[in-house]
Design an enzyme around this catalytic site. Sequence first.
Site, short mmCIF file in Angstrom:
data_model
loop_
_atom_site.label_atom_id
_atom_site.label_comp_id
_atom_site.label_asym_id
_atom_site.label_seq_id
_atom_site.Cartn_x
_atom_site.Cartn_y
_atom_site.Cartn_z
N LYS A 13 5.91 1.84 7.85
CA LYS A 13 4.82 2.71 7.41
C LYS A 13 3.54 2.42 8.16
CE LYS A 13 4.86 1.17 3.13
NZ LYS A 13 6.00 0.26 3.06
N ARG A 88 2.25 3.28 -5.56
CA ARG A 88 3.48 2.50 -5.59
C ARG A 88 4.22 2.66 -6.90
NH1 ARG A 88 2.52 -0.79 -1.02
NH2 ARG A 88 3.85 -2.50 -0.61
N ARG A 127 9.16 -10.15 11.23
CA ARG A 127 7.71 -9.93 11.23
C ARG A 127 6.99 -11.17 10.70
NH1 ARG A 127 5.33 -4.79 7.99
NH2 ARG A 127 5.25 -6.14 6.18
N ARG A 133 1.76 -13.24 7.44
CA ARG A 133 1.81 -12.83 6.03
C ARG A 133 2.86 -13.68 5.31
NH1 ARG A 133 2.07 -6.39 5.25
NH2 ARG A 133 2.96 -7.17 3.32
N ARG A 145 10.27 -7.80 -3.16
CA ARG A 145 9.46 -6.62 -2.81
C ARG A 145 10.35 -5.38 -2.69
NH1 ARG A 145 6.73 -8.72 2.38
NH2 ARG A 145 5.92 -6.59 2.57
O1 C5P Z 1 1.61 -2.22 1.62
P1 C5P Z 1 1.80 -3.67 1.95
O2 C5P Z 1 3.22 -4.04 2.24
O3 C5P Z 1 0.85 -4.16 2.97
O4 C5P Z 1 1.45 -4.44 0.59
C1 C5P Z 1 1.58 -5.85 0.50
C2 C5P Z 1 1.59 -6.26 -0.95
O5 C5P Z 1 0.37 -5.83 -1.58
C3 C5P Z 1 2.68 -5.65 -1.80
O6 C5P Z 1 3.92 -6.32 -1.66
C4 C5P Z 1 2.08 -5.82 -3.18
O7 C5P Z 1 2.18 -7.15 -3.62
C5 C5P Z 1 0.62 -5.50 -2.93
N1 C5P Z 1 0.32 -4.07 -3.16
C6 C5P Z 1 0.29 -3.61 -4.46
N2 C5P Z 1 0.00 -2.29 -4.72
C7 C5P Z 1 -0.23 -1.44 -3.72
C8 C5P Z 1 -0.19 -1.89 -2.37
C9 C5P Z 1 0.09 -3.22 -2.12
O8 C5P Z 1 0.50 -4.36 -5.39
N3 C5P Z 1 -0.50 -0.15 -4.01
MG MG Z 2 2.15 -2.15 5.63
#
Ligand code: C5P
Ligand code: MG
Length: 189
Positions: A13, A88, A127, A133, A145
Site C-alpha cells: 500500500k 482499519r 522489510r 520497524r 497484524r
Molecule cells: O499502516 P501501517 O502498517 O504503517 O500501520 C502500522 C501499525 O499502526 C499497525 O499495525 C497498527 O498497529 C497501527 N495502526 C492502527 N490504526 C490505523 C493505522 C495504523 O492501529 N488506522
Molecule cells: Mg504502510
Amino acid sequence: MRIIIMGPPGVGKGTEAVVLVKQYHIPHISTGDIFRELYKDRTTVGKIAKEYISRGELVPDDITNEIVRHRLNHQDVKNGFLFDGFPRNTLQADALDELLKSHETEVSAMIALEVDDEVLVQRLLKRGETSGRPDDANESVVRNRIKIYYKQTAILKNYYFDASKYYGVNGVGSVEDITERLKAVINNL
Ligand code: C5P
Ligand code: MG
C-alpha cells in the site's frame, strides 16, 4: 479524487501510495506514518500508539479518528487525498464518512490490493531487516497484524462494495505493473 488504498500489511500500500500521490498531486495520508512521527517527536499520543503498534494491535479508534479529523482540516486535502492504512475497521470507516460529510464530500473509491498470506509474511520479515520497524521484524507480531486485518479490516470490502465504491486489484507483480493496474481503476472513476 478521494481514495482509500487498503490491503493486508505488507501488500505494498505504502509503496504504491507514494507513486500515485506524485502523479495525481494529492496528499498521502498514512496513519501508520503519522503515529511513527508522533512517537519520534516523543509526544504522549505517540508513546501510547507505540504500545499497540509493537504488539501488532490497532491503536484505539478514538485516538486514530481524532488524528484523521485533525488531518482533514488541512487545506491540502481540498482536491483529494489518498488514505493508506485507514480506515482499519467499521467504526473508523463510519467516522471517516461522518468527517467527510461535515466537509460536504465523500470517498470516491476504496481500492484493495490482494496478495497471498505467506507472501506477505515473507515480505514483511524481509522489510523488517531494513525498515527499522520493530513490528516488521518479529514473526508473531507480523502474523498478529495479518490476523487482525482479516478479523477487522477485510470486512470493509463489503462496506465499500455496498456503497458501490469497492475495487479489487491484484497485488502480485512489479511495483510498476501494480501502479498501472491502480491507475486504470482511478482513471475510470
Ligand atoms: O499502516 P501501517 O502498517 O504503517 O500501520 C502500522 C501499525 O499502526 C499497525 O499495525 C497498527 O498497529 C497501527 N495502526 C492502527 N490504526 C490505523 C493505522 C495504523 O492501529 N488506522
Ligand atoms: Mg504502510
